[in-house]
Design an enzyme around this catalytic site. Structure first.
Site, PDB file in Angstrom:
ATOM      1  N   LEU A  88       0.857  -1.183   0.000  1.00  0.00           N
ATOM      2  CA  LEU A  88       0.000   0.000   0.000  1.00  0.00           C
ATOM      3  C   LEU A  88       0.891   1.230   0.000  1.00  0.00           C
ATOM      4  CD1 LEU A  88      -2.462  -1.007   2.900  1.00  0.00           C
ATOM      5  CD2 LEU A  88      -2.721  -1.473   0.458  1.00  0.00           C
ATOM      6  N   CYS A  89       0.599   2.185  -0.891  1.00  0.00           N
ATOM      7  CA  CYS A  89       1.386   3.420  -0.931  1.00  0.00           C
ATOM      8  C   CYS A  89       1.188   4.189   0.382  1.00  0.00           C
ATOM      9  CB  CYS A  89       0.926   4.288  -2.089  1.00  0.00           C
ATOM     10  SG  CYS A  89       1.558   5.965  -1.968  1.00  0.00           S
ATOM     11  N   VAL A  90       2.297   4.590   0.992  1.00  0.00           N
ATOM     12  CA  VAL A  90       2.209   5.217   2.319  1.00  0.00           C
ATOM     13  C   VAL A  90       1.471   6.550   2.265  1.00  0.00           C
ATOM     14  CG1 VAL A  90       4.552   6.213   2.126  1.00  0.00           C
ATOM     15  CG2 VAL A  90       3.487   5.959   4.368  1.00  0.00           C
TER      16      VAL A  90
END
Lengths: 130, 100, 133
Positions: A77-79
């Site tokens: 998941l993109c932070v």
């Protein structure tokens, strides 16, 4: 062949997560390698374990987690996208002073560099979104 | 290159824009709501039929079925494939572009 | 060996987050020293218009960030002529995007290249990785 996948939409509202899942399953059954699945934009909502669909509906999040466990797939998941949308792992929750985390099993949170890296390392990068 | 389109051409311009940007020998795969672009007799069918002279068109069968579109309504020459066929196309073409 | 990355922008800013989050990918991706190009077509050309003012919306105006792309060595920015014309725009309506060419004594040059749909099709075909937002 080595595939990576970008999922840009959340579950349920859009079909993107379903298509990405069906594609991934077919690719694995054909013996391809899934190098990474990167979740961006609302796609990060694929990774919250609080998801509770009705019993007669598919559980999109659990489906990803099971796939990750069975095939050792890197679900990222993109932070930045996750922070905006309230998806956190234990580290992120602590760092941002939140009282809980909600990341689903098999997912990890990391930077956008992981998407570029997937593009560099894979033979194909395919996007599912809206 | 393999192009995927997931929007109905009657609602959005993704398919039209895709068709404007394909080069000969490419493939277009209609997925999700994009499968409405595979139907005969719509306002947009002539655009697809014309593009088929230069590029190959494919459509996801499970997406057609879900929407109650019988295979007999699909434009002649568009290949109906499943997710295995999708994977094969991604492998066959050197890259993919998604027209979102 | 570096790969050719193309970021395809077809959506207008503010109505959805895609334009902003696409730009964030481009900025991060610039650190990977790949061969990067950006394409703006369809409503994506609206991302580059001058005069964006977002204070009354209460959201961030990210359009100045496009002007920083040159500093990140992102200087191949393709804007499609047909898309501009269809929207009644000309290059003068767009932000002036420039970079300093290190191979030409740091001369300031335009990053925006106006291309036809047919030229853009060839540019797309010449890539290794195409990311659409």
């Amino acid at each position: 062949m080595k595939f990576s996948i970008l999922v840009s939409e959340g579950p349920y509202t859009h079909e993107a997560a379903d298509t990405a899942y069906n594609f991934t399953k077919a690719a694995l059954e054909k013996g391809h390698e899934i190098f990474r699945i990167f979740f961006y934009h609302d796609g990060v909502n694929n990774g919250t374990r609080l998801t509770t669909p009705p019993q007669d509906d598919r559980n999109i999040v659990n489906r990803w987690s099971a796939l990750a466990q069975e095939h050792d797939i890197d679900l990222v998941l993109c932070v930045a996208a996750a922070q905006r949308r309230g998806i956190a792992d234990a580290d992120e929750a602590r760092r941002n002073g939140k009282d809980a985390d909600n990341i689903a099993p098999g997912f990890r949170i990391s930077g956008l560099g992981q998407l570029i890296d997937a593009g560099i390392e894979s033979d194909r990068l395919i996007t599912f979104g809206d | 290159m393999l192009h995927t389109v997931n929007k109905s051409p009657l609602d959005r311009n993704a398919l039209e824009s895709c068709i404007k940007h394909v080069v000969q020998g490419s493939a277009v795969l209609l997925i999700e709501d994009g499968v409405y672009g595979a139907m005969q007799g719509t306002q947009k069918s002539p655009m697809v039929e014309s593009a088929m002279k230069e590029v190959s068109f494919y459509v996801i069968g499970p997406d057609l079925k879900a929407r109650g579109i019988d295979e007999s309504r699909v434009i002649d020459g568009i290949d109906i494939i499943d997710y295995n066929g999708f994977v094969d196309l991604v492998e066959e073409y050197d890259k993919t572009q998604s027209w979102l | 060996m570096s790969k050719r990355f193309l970021y395809v922008n077809r959506k207008a800013p503010y109505g959805t987050i895609y334009a902003l989050e696409s730009l964030e990918v481009v900025l991060i991706g610039a650190a990977f020293e790949q061969d990067v190009s950006l394409a703006f077509l369809d409503d994506g050309v609206f991302q580059l218009t001058r005069g964006q003012q977002t204070d009354e919306l209460g959201v961030k105006n990210f359009s100045p960030t496009y002007k920083a792309l040159g500093d990140y060595d992102v200087n191949k920015i393709y804007v499609e002529r047909e898309s501009l014309e269809a929207r009644g725009l000309t290059l003068d309506d767009l932000l002036p995007l420039t970079y300093e060419d290190e191979d030409d004594d740091w001369a300031e040059k335009d990053s925006i290249k106006l291309v036809s749909a047919a030229e853009l099709a060839e540019i797309m075909e010449a890539q290794d990785v195409v990311l659409s937002f």
